[in-house]
Write a protein that holds these residues in place. Structure first.
Motif, PDB file in Angstrom:
ATOM      1  N   LYS A  31      33.669  35.294  44.877  1.00  0.00           N
ATOM      2  CA  LYS A  31      33.457  34.156  44.028  1.00  0.00           C
ATOM      3  C   LYS A  31      32.393  33.486  44.101  1.00  0.00           C
ATOM      4  O   LYS A  31      31.839  33.274  45.282  1.00  0.00           O
ATOM      5  N   MET A  32      31.443  32.647  42.952  1.00  0.00           N
ATOM      6  CA  MET A  32      30.504  32.030  44.116  1.00  0.00           C
ATOM      7  C   MET A  32      31.687  30.639  43.645  1.00  0.00           C
ATOM      8  O   MET A  32      31.920  30.108  42.065  1.00  0.00           O
ATOM      9  N   PRO A 170      36.136  31.112  37.990  1.00  0.00           N
ATOM     10  CA  PRO A 170      36.978  32.539  38.714  1.00  0.00           C
ATOM     11  C   PRO A 170      36.683  33.975  38.170  1.00  0.00           C
ATOM     12  O   PRO A 170      36.317  33.722  37.033  1.00  0.00           O
ATOM     13  N   ASP A 171      37.735  34.360  38.182  1.00  0.00           N
ATOM     14  CA  ASP A 171      37.780  35.968  37.451  1.00  0.00           C
ATOM     15  C   ASP A 171      38.522  35.797  35.994  1.00  0.00           C
ATOM     16  O   ASP A 171      38.999  34.833  35.979  1.00  0.00           O
ATOM     17  N   SER A 204      39.458  50.164  34.280  1.00  0.00           N
ATOM     18  CA  SER A 204      40.100  49.563  35.401  1.00  0.00           C
ATOM     19  C   SER A 204      39.256  49.862  37.174  1.00  0.00           C
ATOM     20  O   SER A 204      39.525  48.398  37.682  1.00  0.00           O
ATOM     21  N   ALA A 205      39.226  50.899  37.178  1.00  0.00           N
ATOM     22  CA  ALA A 205      38.643  50.925  38.737  1.00  0.00           C
ATOM     23  C   ALA A 205      37.048  50.764  38.481  1.00  0.00           C
ATOM     24  O   ALA A 205      36.169  50.302  39.698  1.00  0.00           O
ATOM     25  N   VAL A 210      34.035  45.741  41.058  1.00  0.00           N
ATOM     26  CA  VAL A 210      33.366  44.474  40.837  1.00  0.00           C
ATOM     27  C   VAL A 210      33.771  43.083  41.499  1.00  0.00           C
ATOM     28  O   VAL A 210      34.119  42.283  41.750  1.00  0.00           O
ATOM     29  N   GLY A 211      35.205  43.567  41.770  1.00  0.00           N
ATOM     30  CA  GLY A 211      36.511  42.596  42.640  1.00  0.00           C
ATOM     31  C   GLY A 211      37.436  42.108  41.660  1.00  0.00           C
ATOM     32  O   GLY A 211      37.791  41.147  41.532  1.00  0.00           O
ATOM     33  N   LEU A 212      36.792  42.384  40.261  1.00  0.00           N
ATOM     34  CA  LEU A 212      37.803  42.137  39.150  1.00  0.00           C
ATOM     35  C   LEU A 212      39.369  42.709  39.063  1.00  0.00           C
ATOM     36  O   LEU A 212      39.066  44.014  38.522  1.00  0.00           O
TER      37      LEU A 212
END
Length: 392
Positions: A31-32, A170-171, A204-205, A210-212
């Motif tokens: 995350k940033m 956040p995501d 979904s993949a 990308v980490g979500l």
């Protein structure tokens, strides 16, 4: 229809970054940071031994003379020892260095004799092998700036200076709505007229890549009421809604009408591109919505070209594909005056356009390592001509 450039601009103009949240540091990977972080104390908080060895006062050391060993200091020692003139203590990496000494010699540079410790390090200098208090960071100093990405090293650094919580973007919560009466789950037997559903797996993949992971999949029959209900729920509980199928103009294409019924503001519908011409983009605060064409290749192309850009803005993370200009290895002729996104293979020097470019086929996508973007107006592309590619 609008151009690819206009579509990209409209996505950027209508996608806002997520509201920052305070989360546990251990959950912050990738995350940033949404705000600066400053050290709350000196780190280390005390002079610290950099290695296993012996601590002593440099002025007490006389080459050739032995020092008496009077005790030891281990990492985590809760009480300081006082070392008198002519003595040394055994010390270990990370242990506090007593204020009565100022130098540490590594154990490999020493030798025990009958009357004590001999130091055999001709290069030894005052304050050697001691980490000063605040040498990592001093109280009040900037540790990480807002906008820094929380990599494993960054998380370790923050943990090491005592930070347990961070303010980050956040995501997003993402809902994928899959439409189509003809769709069957992989692993089940196909009935006449059915095809296997793959778009939810693909999206979904791609999101996980990308980490979500805050992703739910909803499957809806080709029924306008069911679709409207599903879209309404998704818009109420999501930051991003992705629909696949039903965005064209067929008798069973209900997405646009459902979006209208849900009071979604249409930003654009249809782009001068192939594949993915019927792409829909809209918003209903605070959510944004993409209506992706149903064909698998169109879904993934639109994800990479538009959805990924929106996710980059939402999360403030660098997610967009890297773009290069490289020469074509094989010539290509476009059949339509549309921007083309073609599956390609980049070998480090040039790019080959692969076979099986039809929008219903994913086989070439499964082999590709880039998308080749061909301009809307040009029709003929010769061998060696420079083209834009987006690395997958």
């Amino acid at each position: 229809m609008i151009s690819v450039a206009t579509a990209r601009q409209l996505v950027a103009e209508n996608t806002d970054r997520m509201a920052p949240q305070v989360i546990l540091l251990k959950n912050a990977l990738g995350k940033m940071l949404a705000g600066d972080i400053r050290a709350e104390a000196d780190v280390p908080a005390f002079p610290q031994s950099a290695m296993d060895g012996y601590a002593f006062s440099f002025d007490d050391w006389h080459k050739g003379g032995a020092l008496k060993i009077s005790g030891e200091m281990a990492a985590g020692a809760g009480k300081e020892q006082f070392v008198v003139k002519g003595e040394a203590i055994r010390i270990f990496t990370g242990a506090p260095v007593p204020s009565s000494v100022n130098t540490v010699v590594m154990q490999e540079k020493t030798r025990m004799v009958a009357d004590g410790l001999l130091i055999e390090d001709e290069q030894l200098t005052r304050a050697a092998n001691i980490r000063p208090a605040g040498s990592e960071i001093k109280k009040g100093e900037l540790a990480l700036k807002a906008g820094a990405r929380l990599t494993p090293a960054a998380i370790g650094f923050l943990a090491g200076i005592g930070i347990s919580q961070v303010v980050v973007y956040p995501d997003p919560v993402i809902t994928i709505i899959i439409t189509g009466d003809e769709l069957q789950e992989p692993g089940e037997a196909l009935k006449y007229g059915q095809v296997y559903e793959s778009n939810s797996y693909t999206l979904s993949a791609a999101l996980a890549n990308v980490g979500l992971s805050k992703v739910q999949v909803v499957k809806v029959k080709d029924n306008p009421q069911d679709l409207t209900s599903a879209m309404k729920r998704a818009l109420e509980g999501s930051d991003l809604v992705l629909l696949t199928g039903g965005v064209s103009v067929g008798d069973y294409d209900f997405v646009i009408k459902a979006a209208e019924d849900c009071k979604v503001q249409t930003i654009f519908h249809k782009i001068k591109q192939r594949p993915g011409k019927p792409l829909f983009f809209g918003k209903k605060e605070p959510a944004i919505l993409f209506g992706l064409p149903g064909n698998p290749s169109s879904v993934l192309t639109c994800f990479y070209m538009y959805v990924l850009s929106a996710l980059e803005l939402l999360t403030q993370r660098p997610l967009s594909l890297k773009t290069l200009q490289v020469p074509l290895i094989n010539s290509y002729t476009k059949q339509h005056t549309l921007t083309h996104f073609l599956k390609g293979w980049y070998n480090g020097a040039g790019v080959s356009i692969l076979d099986a470019q039809e929008s219903y086929r994913l086989s070439s996508f499964a082999q590709a390592n880039c998308l080749v973007e061909l301009d809307i107006d040009a029709r003929l592309y010769g061998e060696g001509e420079k083209v834009v590619i987006h690395l997958l």
